[in-house]
Design a protein around this motif. Structure first.
Motif, mmCIF file in Angstrom:
data_model
loop_
_atom_site.group_PDB
_atom_site.id
_atom_site.type_symbol
_atom_site.label_atom_id
_atom_site.label_comp_id
_atom_site.label_asym_id
_atom_site.label_seq_id
_atom_site.Cartn_x
_atom_site.Cartn_y
_atom_site.Cartn_z
ATOM 1 N N MET A 43 -33.878 19.998 10.412
ATOM 2 C CA MET A 43 -34.008 21.369 9.915
ATOM 3 C C MET A 43 -34.921 22.187 10.838
ATOM 4 S SD MET A 43 -34.381 20.750 5.789
ATOM 5 C CE MET A 43 -34.031 22.457 5.361
ATOM 6 N N GLU A 44 -34.576 23.464 10.997
ATOM 7 C CA GLU A 44 -35.373 24.360 11.815
ATOM 8 C C GLU A 44 -36.527 24.930 10.975
ATOM 9 O OE1 GLU A 44 -34.934 24.803 14.957
ATOM 10 O OE2 GLU A 44 -32.926 23.978 15.276
ATOM 11 N N LYS A 45 -37.650 25.228 11.623
ATOM 12 C CA LYS A 45 -38.805 25.742 10.898
ATOM 13 C C LYS A 45 -39.455 26.866 11.691
ATOM 14 C CE LYS A 45 -41.344 22.942 8.565
ATOM 15 N NZ LYS A 45 -42.305 21.888 8.138
ATOM 16 N N LEU A 46 -39.789 27.951 10.988
ATOM 17 C CA LEU A 46 -40.442 29.085 11.617
ATOM 18 C C LEU A 46 -41.583 29.550 10.725
ATOM 19 C CD1 LEU A 46 -40.536 31.263 13.842
ATOM 20 C CD2 LEU A 46 -38.929 32.615 12.436
ATOM 21 N N ARG A 47 -42.780 29.641 11.310
ATOM 22 C CA ARG A 47 -43.951 30.098 10.563
ATOM 23 C C ARG A 47 -44.250 31.555 10.886
ATOM 24 N NH1 ARG A 47 -45.315 24.751 11.734
ATOM 25 N NH2 ARG A 47 -45.899 23.528 9.887
ATOM 26 N N GLY A 48 -44.707 32.283 9.887
ATOM 27 C CA GLY A 48 -45.081 33.678 10.064
ATOM 28 C C GLY A 48 -46.210 34.045 9.115
ATOM 29 N N LYS A 49 -46.546 35.303 9.083
ATOM 30 C CA LYS A 49 -47.660 35.758 8.259
ATOM 31 C C LYS A 49 -47.386 35.616 6.767
ATOM 32 C CE LYS A 49 -49.257 39.072 11.739
ATOM 33 N NZ LYS A 49 -49.511 40.511 12.046
ATOM 34 N N GLN A 50 -46.129 35.730 6.370
ATOM 35 C CA GLN A 50 -45.793 35.656 4.945
ATOM 36 C C GLN A 50 -45.528 34.234 4.461
ATOM 37 O OE1 GLN A 50 -44.347 37.776 7.119
ATOM 38 N NE2 GLN A 50 -45.366 39.644 6.451
ATOM 39 N N GLY A 51 -45.479 33.272 5.377
ATOM 40 C CA GLY A 51 -45.227 31.899 4.975
ATOM 41 C C GLY A 51 -44.400 31.156 6.009
ATOM 42 N N THR A 52 -43.636 30.178 5.535
ATOM 43 C CA THR A 52 -42.826 29.336 6.422
ATOM 44 C C THR A 52 -41.382 29.312 5.938
ATOM 45 O OG1 THR A 52 -44.727 27.925 6.896
ATOM 46 C CG2 THR A 52 -42.551 27.023 7.396
ATOM 47 N N TRP A 53 -40.460 29.542 6.869
ATOM 48 C CA TRP A 53 -39.035 29.442 6.576
ATOM 49 C C TRP A 53 -38.499 28.152 7.200
ATOM 50 C CZ3 TRP A 53 -36.242 34.817 7.450
ATOM 51 C CH2 TRP A 53 -36.837 35.770 6.611
ATOM 52 N N PHE A 88 -34.828 26.059 7.512
ATOM 53 C CA PHE A 88 -33.418 26.280 7.215
ATOM 54 C C PHE A 88 -32.523 25.249 7.895
ATOM 55 C CE2 PHE A 88 -34.516 28.867 10.891
ATOM 56 C CZ PHE A 88 -33.461 28.681 11.776
ATOM 57 N N ASP A 89 -31.357 25.063 7.285
ATOM 58 C CA ASP A 89 -30.312 24.214 7.844
ATOM 59 C C ASP A 89 -28.987 24.943 7.673
ATOM 60 O OD1 ASP A 89 -29.659 23.952 5.155
ATOM 61 O OD2 ASP A 89 -30.450 21.914 4.966
ATOM 62 N N LYS A 136 -47.221 35.463 -3.808
ATOM 63 C CA LYS A 136 -48.118 34.497 -4.453
ATOM 64 C C LYS A 136 -47.601 34.121 -5.835
ATOM 65 C CE LYS A 136 -52.016 36.809 -3.705
ATOM 66 N NZ LYS A 136 -53.474 37.112 -3.659
ATOM 67 N N ALA A 137 -47.056 35.090 -6.561
ATOM 68 C CA ALA A 137 -46.514 34.795 -7.886
ATOM 69 C C ALA A 137 -45.245 33.949 -7.791
ATOM 70 C CB ALA A 137 -46.215 36.106 -8.621
ATOM 71 N N LEU A 138 -44.467 34.175 -6.738
ATOM 72 C CA LEU A 138 -43.199 33.463 -6.560
ATOM 73 C C LEU A 138 -43.400 32.054 -6.010
ATOM 74 C CD1 LEU A 138 -40.149 33.631 -6.718
ATOM 75 C CD2 LEU A 138 -40.140 34.862 -4.539
ATOM 76 N N ALA A 139 -44.279 31.900 -5.019
ATOM 77 C CA ALA A 139 -44.652 30.614 -4.406
ATOM 78 C C ALA A 139 -43.550 30.017 -3.530
ATOM 79 C CB ALA A 139 -45.085 29.593 -5.451
ATOM 80 N N ARG A 140 -42.314 29.962 -4.025
ATOM 81 C CA ARG A 140 -41.242 29.321 -3.254
ATOM 82 C C ARG A 140 -39.893 29.905 -3.655
ATOM 83 N NH1 ARG A 140 -38.606 23.782 -2.239
ATOM 84 N NH2 ARG A 140 -39.547 23.124 -0.277
ATOM 85 N N ALA A 141 -38.980 29.951 -2.726
ATOM 86 C CA ALA A 141 -37.619 30.407 -3.017
ATOM 87 C C ALA A 141 -36.646 29.649 -2.127
ATOM 88 C CB ALA A 141 -37.486 31.908 -2.781
ATOM 89 N N GLU A 142 -35.422 29.529 -2.594
ATOM 90 C CA GLU A 142 -34.372 28.843 -1.839
ATOM 91 C C GLU A 142 -33.170 29.770 -1.747
ATOM 92 O OE1 GLU A 142 -31.482 25.225 -2.855
ATOM 93 O OE2 GLU A 142 -33.564 24.580 -2.625
ATOM 94 N N VAL A 143 -32.849 30.200 -0.560
ATOM 95 C CA VAL A 143 -31.778 31.174 -0.350
ATOM 96 C C VAL A 143 -30.531 30.481 0.201
ATOM 97 C CG1 VAL A 143 -31.143 33.350 0.750
ATOM 98 C CG2 VAL A 143 -33.564 32.871 0.231
ATOM 99 N N PRO A 144 -29.450 30.383 -0.581
ATOM 100 C CA PRO A 144 -28.210 29.834 -0.039
ATOM 101 C C PRO A 144 -27.702 30.728 1.093
ATOM 102 C CG PRO A 144 -28.144 29.943 -2.446
ATOM 103 C CD PRO A 144 -29.329 30.737 -2.010
#
Length: 320
Positions: A1-11, A13-14, A33-41
């Protein structure tokens, strides 16, 4: 899986999805901060935008954003743009621009391939929002959502009308829409529930006295209310209702009425019941059966675990 870090967090993806782990530091977005994590198809991604900020020696960094298909983005549906919050934005420093642009190209290609495979999965919106159960606490009370009903409760900060009512339950199948109106800096923001088939009040009811409204402040409270509105919207979509084309005719409940709830009895005029047996089943049982059927649909779509479905079903059956 590819990984990219930025100011808003880490993405990460595959070929199927983008998993977003949001930054939670004190400078982080209140919504993130309220969301914490999301998964985008990836089948939900309409495009990937990338731009560099500044040029030459004055480069200031980069920004990348996922454009989510309209019918799969509950945040856009409830008006997240009004708050300036964007859960699908990632930015970084100029020194990581080339790496970020490479990842944007890769992600764009994967999204195009995924889109060719068909429409977003039915549970796509629910994968972008908060896990259940979701509970928030704001200025005048709380809101709790478990996938089958939304409950508003009020504290001593609320008006006499709301303190007297204490709480109000809105079964998911009775909700047409949840509105989120942010604070303008002078008045409180409003989380409002519009009931399916509810009769409009004869005259507007102020939100502070409306039993379908919950008032919230700015900052973290506003983000929590936004997340609640988006989460309920996502589950309305999963249940096959609450889409934009179904919004016409939805009206807020009047302050003097009560939202239909388990055990309350009654239903829409002319309703023959969820199982089609008409008058052979009393109104209370019809509501319970409708709730069980809705739970079954959520379970079949993978939005409820086996344990959650069994426990809630057993609880409802005890009411028959």
């Amino acid at each position: 899986m590819e990984k990219l870090r930025g100011k808003q967090g880490t993405w990460t993806f595959d070929e199927e999805k983008v998993v977003i782990d949001y930054a939670t530091g004190w400078l982080a977005s209140s919504l993130n901060k309220a969301l914490a994590r999301a998964e985008v198809p990836l089948r939900s991604v309409a495009g990937v935008d990338f731009r560099a900020r500044g040029t030459g020696a004055k480069k200031k960094g980069w920004e990348m954003r996922l454009r989510i298909r309209g019918q799969a983005d509950p945040f856009a549906a409830v008006g997240a743009a009004m708050s300036g919050e964007d859960p699908f934005l990632l930015s970084g420093d100029a020194k990581t621009e080339l790496v970020a642009e490479y990842h944007a190209d890769q992600l764009r290609l994967l999204a195009e391939r995924a889109a060719a495979q068909g429409a977003p999965p039915a549970d796509a919106p629910a994968r972008l929002v908060a896990p259940l159960p979701l509970h928030i606490q704001v200025h005048e009370g709380t809101a709790a959502f478990d996938g089958s009903s939304l409950v508003l409760s009020w504290t001593s900060e609320a008006t006499k009308e709301k303190r007297s009512a204490q709480r109000r339950e809105f079964p998911l199948e009775r909700i047409a829409k949840v509105e989120w109106n942010p604070s303008d800096g002078w008045d409180y923001g409003v989380l409002r529930v519009l009931a399916e088939g509810g009769a409009p009040p004869k005259k507007p009811v102020p939100a502070k006295r409306d039993l379908s409204c919950l008032l919230f402040g700015e900052g973290g409270e506003q983000a929590q209310a936004l997340l609640m509105a988006a989460t309920v919207t996502a589950y309305l979509w999963a249940a096959g209702s609450g889409r934009p084309e179904a919004d016409e005719g939805a009206a807020a409940l009047s302050s003097g009425g009560e939202a239909p709830a388990i055990g309350a009895g009654g239903g829409p005029e002319g309703d023959d019941g969820a199982d089609g047996s008409g008058d052979d089943i009393d109104p209370e049982s019809r509501i319970v059966m409708a709730r069980i059927r809705k739970l079954g649909e959520l379970h079949a779509e993978g939005l409820l675990t086996d344990e959650e479905f069994s426990a809630k079903k057993a609880e409802l059956l005890e009411r028959l």
